[in-house]
Design an enzyme around this catalytic site. Sequence first.
Site, mmCIF file in Angstrom:
data_model
loop_
_atom_site.group_PDB
_atom_site.id
_atom_site.type_symbol
_atom_site.label_atom_id
_atom_site.label_comp_id
_atom_site.label_asym_id
_atom_site.label_seq_id
_atom_site.Cartn_x
_atom_site.Cartn_y
_atom_site.Cartn_z
ATOM 1 N N GLY A 239 67.531 29.416 55.696
ATOM 2 C CA GLY A 239 68.344 30.549 55.252
ATOM 3 C C GLY A 239 67.898 31.845 55.876
ATOM 4 O O GLY A 239 67.081 31.853 56.796
ATOM 5 N N ASN A 240 68.456 32.932 55.379
ATOM 6 C CA ASN A 240 68.083 34.256 55.878
ATOM 7 C C ASN A 240 68.070 35.244 54.715
ATOM 8 O O ASN A 240 68.433 34.902 53.602
ATOM 9 C CB ASN A 240 69.038 34.694 57.005
ATOM 10 N N ARG A 241 67.671 36.467 54.994
ATOM 11 C CA ARG A 241 67.426 37.454 53.938
ATOM 12 C C ARG A 241 68.628 38.313 53.597
ATOM 13 O O ARG A 241 68.487 39.308 52.889
ATOM 14 C CB ARG A 241 66.276 38.381 54.356
#
Length: 221
Positions: A29-31
């Site tokens: 995932g990412n932020r």
Amino acid sequence: QPTADLAGRHVVISAGGTREPLDPVRFLGNRSSGKQGYALARTAVARGARVTLVAANSELPDPAGADVVRVGTAVQMREAVLAAAADADAVVMAAAVADFRPAQYAEGKIKKRDGREPEPVALVRNPDILAEISADRARPGQVVVGFAAETDEVLANGRAKLARKGCDLLVVNEVGERKTFGSEENEAVVLGADGSETAVPHGPKESLADIVWDLVAPRLF
Ligand code: C5P
């Protein structure tokens, strides 16, 4: 009181960050928080648009007056965005879409095995939704907007990305400490395929959102 310059228009906005599952409990995932995309949705509603918000893994409350479609992965986001874009006047891709996903999904939780090195994770490319939407406009004159986060050579890299993606406008954020991700504020330059360049001073994500709509509205067919 904002002007209703998007009245009668359908706009599609993607927000949040995709998660690409490895097994039932893990993902890449990412932020991305989704804040910029949600701000775009709220401001578009305020300006009179019918809004479809395609939201990936955001914990923010649904913006009042928008149709919210929740997705998890990039492949799901592509399906939802393409479906909603069929009758859209504008599409704004504010989501952080994973460029790659695991090549394999393990039906059972991946286990560590005593004394053995972990298996490498093979990745495959995800579809580039922004490039696809830009190349195959569902309607003549549909306005397509992308976002880009750059750490260096912001303008040159932004121009190259705008051309590569084929969109009409590209909002380029300079990323660094304290900037952009999860933050309430943003600073950007909006590049136009017509050569235009609009500097957006540091400020709330709502202000950047309104500037995006100020640039989209006169380009609508
Ligand atoms: O290539 P890059 O990820 O920097 O491009 C960012 C822009 O492209 C964003 O507008 C993002 O929503 C969009 N994008 C996409 N599909 C992908 C990757 C990025 O639509 N697979």
